[in-house]
Write a protein that holds these residues in place. Structure first.
Motif, PDB file in Angstrom:
ATOM      1  N   VAL A  86     -14.897   8.470  10.500  1.00  0.00           N
ATOM      2  CA  VAL A  86     -14.657   9.641   9.646  1.00  0.00           C
ATOM      3  C   VAL A  86     -14.535   9.217   8.187  1.00  0.00           C
ATOM      4  O   VAL A  86     -15.121   9.845   7.288  1.00  0.00           O
ATOM      5  N   THR A  87     -13.801   8.131   7.944  1.00  0.00           N
ATOM      6  CA  THR A  87     -13.599   7.642   6.575  1.00  0.00           C
ATOM      7  C   THR A  87     -14.918   7.225   5.930  1.00  0.00           C
ATOM      8  O   THR A  87     -15.200   7.577   4.775  1.00  0.00           O
ATOM      9  N   PHE A 136      -9.144  14.426   1.554  1.00  0.00           N
ATOM     10  CA  PHE A 136      -9.247  13.372   2.556  1.00  0.00           C
ATOM     11  C   PHE A 136      -7.985  13.302   3.425  1.00  0.00           C
ATOM     12  O   PHE A 136      -8.054  13.104   4.645  1.00  0.00           O
ATOM     13  N   GLY A 137      -6.827  13.465   2.788  1.00  0.00           N
ATOM     14  CA  GLY A 137      -5.587  13.469   3.550  1.00  0.00           C
ATOM     15  C   GLY A 137      -5.559  14.588   4.577  1.00  0.00           C
ATOM     16  O   GLY A 137      -5.109  14.397   5.714  1.00  0.00           O
ATOM     17  N   ALA A 138      -6.052  15.762   4.174  1.00  0.00           N
ATOM     18  CA  ALA A 138      -6.096  16.897   5.099  1.00  0.00           C
ATOM     19  C   ALA A 138      -7.061  16.633   6.251  1.00  0.00           C
ATOM     20  O   ALA A 138      -6.771  16.966   7.414  1.00  0.00           O
ATOM     21  N   ILE A 139      -8.206  16.015   5.942  1.00  0.00           N
ATOM     22  CA  ILE A 139      -9.197  15.719   6.986  1.00  0.00           C
ATOM     23  C   ILE A 139      -8.637  14.722   8.001  1.00  0.00           C
ATOM     24  O   ILE A 139      -8.809  14.883   9.214  1.00  0.00           O
ATOM     25  N   VAL A 175      -6.141  16.517  10.270  1.00  0.00           N
ATOM     26  CA  VAL A 175      -6.832  17.331  11.283  1.00  0.00           C
ATOM     27  C   VAL A 175      -7.424  16.444  12.364  1.00  0.00           C
ATOM     28  O   VAL A 175      -7.329  16.729  13.564  1.00  0.00           O
ATOM     29  N   SER A 176      -8.037  15.301  11.939  1.00  0.00           N
ATOM     30  CA  SER A 176      -8.636  14.383  12.889  1.00  0.00           C
ATOM     31  C   SER A 176      -7.600  13.821  13.856  1.00  0.00           C
ATOM     32  O   SER A 176      -7.820  13.753  15.076  1.00  0.00           O
ATOM     33  N   ASN A 177      -6.424  13.441  13.349  1.00  0.00           N
ATOM     34  CA  ASN A 177      -5.368  12.907  14.194  1.00  0.00           C
ATOM     35  C   ASN A 177      -4.805  13.976  15.135  1.00  0.00           C
ATOM     36  O   ASN A 177      -4.483  13.688  16.300  1.00  0.00           O
ATOM     37  N   ALA A 178      -4.701  15.205  14.618  1.00  0.00           N
ATOM     38  CA  ALA A 178      -4.186  16.298  15.450  1.00  0.00           C
ATOM     39  C   ALA A 178      -5.140  16.598  16.600  1.00  0.00           C
ATOM     40  O   ALA A 178      -4.725  16.833  17.747  1.00  0.00           O
ATOM     41  N   VAL A 179      -6.447  16.581  16.334  1.00  0.00           N
ATOM     42  CA  VAL A 179      -7.453  16.834  17.376  1.00  0.00           C
ATOM     43  C   VAL A 179      -7.405  15.749  18.441  1.00  0.00           C
ATOM     44  O   VAL A 179      -7.491  16.023  19.639  1.00  0.00           O
ATOM     45  N   ARG A 180      -7.237  14.492  18.015  1.00  0.00           N
ATOM     46  CA  ARG A 180      -7.174  13.388  18.977  1.00  0.00           C
ATOM     47  C   ARG A 180      -5.945  13.486  19.875  1.00  0.00           C
ATOM     48  O   ARG A 180      -5.983  13.155  21.059  1.00  0.00           O
TER      49      ARG A 180
END
Length: 220
Positions: free
Chosen positions: A171-172, A207-210, A213-218
């Motif tokens: 993602v990064t 980027f912090g928000a993305i 969201v990515s961590n929450a989805v995982r």
């Protein structure tokens, strides 16, 4: 160098030769000289990035893998970290203050109305100089202080955060490559380098928000 790269381009486009008793610079010459200086400074900066990256490449595992220090090394690193903390605080404050004060030349030139376009350009160039100096202090001290944190696995380099960064690596990479492409495309298309820099602070916040969201989805 990257921050100061558009300085000559902006100055030449705003320079009035008649007012200074000098021949007027054609737009083609100003554009060519400015772009050559811009690309030359960016190329030199990239060369420095690559050189430094090559020298520190063998230590990259410290950012990604668990660190097991030899006996006695932890105490030495902690002592040196504690000794550098006052300097780190000073350089952090200096860098932040310089970035905040960078807007002053713009306001001064705008309020006083000195010299029209050239004065506005000089105000913006001074703004870039303040920002460049501030960023230099911030980057340098954070690199030094970050080296202590990497060895001690503190701050952004705890084992939990290393594991999270590994999961978000794709993602990064995609995100920052896309941001860079948008920045360069927008800047060269509009040639408004004095405005397009705004994409970087916006991208950093987004980027912090993305990542969140990515961590929450995982986790789900």
């Amino acid at each position: 160098m990257c921050i100061l790269s558009p300085v000559l381009l902006i100055f030449l486009f705003s320079f009035d030769g008649k007012a200074a008793g000098l021949p007027k610079i054609s737009e083609d010459l100003a554009f060519t000289a400015g772009i050559i200086a811009l690309l030359g400074m960016v190329a030199a900066a990239v060369a420095i990035f690559l050189h430094c990256s090559g020298k520190t490449e063998r230590f990259e595992y410290l950012e990604q893998e668990p660190v097991e220090l030899a006996y006695g090394v932890t105490g030495v690193v902690e002592k040196r970290k504690k000794g550098y903390e006052p300097s780190h605080g000073f350089f952090l404050i200096t860098g932040i203050v310089l970035c905040i004060l960078s807007a002053i030349p713009l306001f001064v030139c705008s309020v006083l109305g000195l010299g029209g376009i050239l004065s506005g350009a000089c105000g913006f160039l001074l703004c870039l100089l303040f920002v460049a100096a501030g960023v230099f202090f911030l980057v340098r001290t954070c690199v030094i202080f970050g080296s202590f944190q990497k060895l001690l696995e503190e701050g952004d380099y705890t084992r939990e955060k290393k594991a999270a960064e590994k999961r978000n690596e794709a993602v990064t990479t995609v995100y920052w490559c896309a941001v860079t492409a948008v920045y360069l495309g927008w800047s060269f298309y509009t040639m408004k380098w004095e405005r397009t820099w705004i994409i970087w602070p916006c991208a950093a916040v987004l980027f912090g928000a993305i990542l969140a969201v990515s961590n929450a989805v995982r986790k789900k």
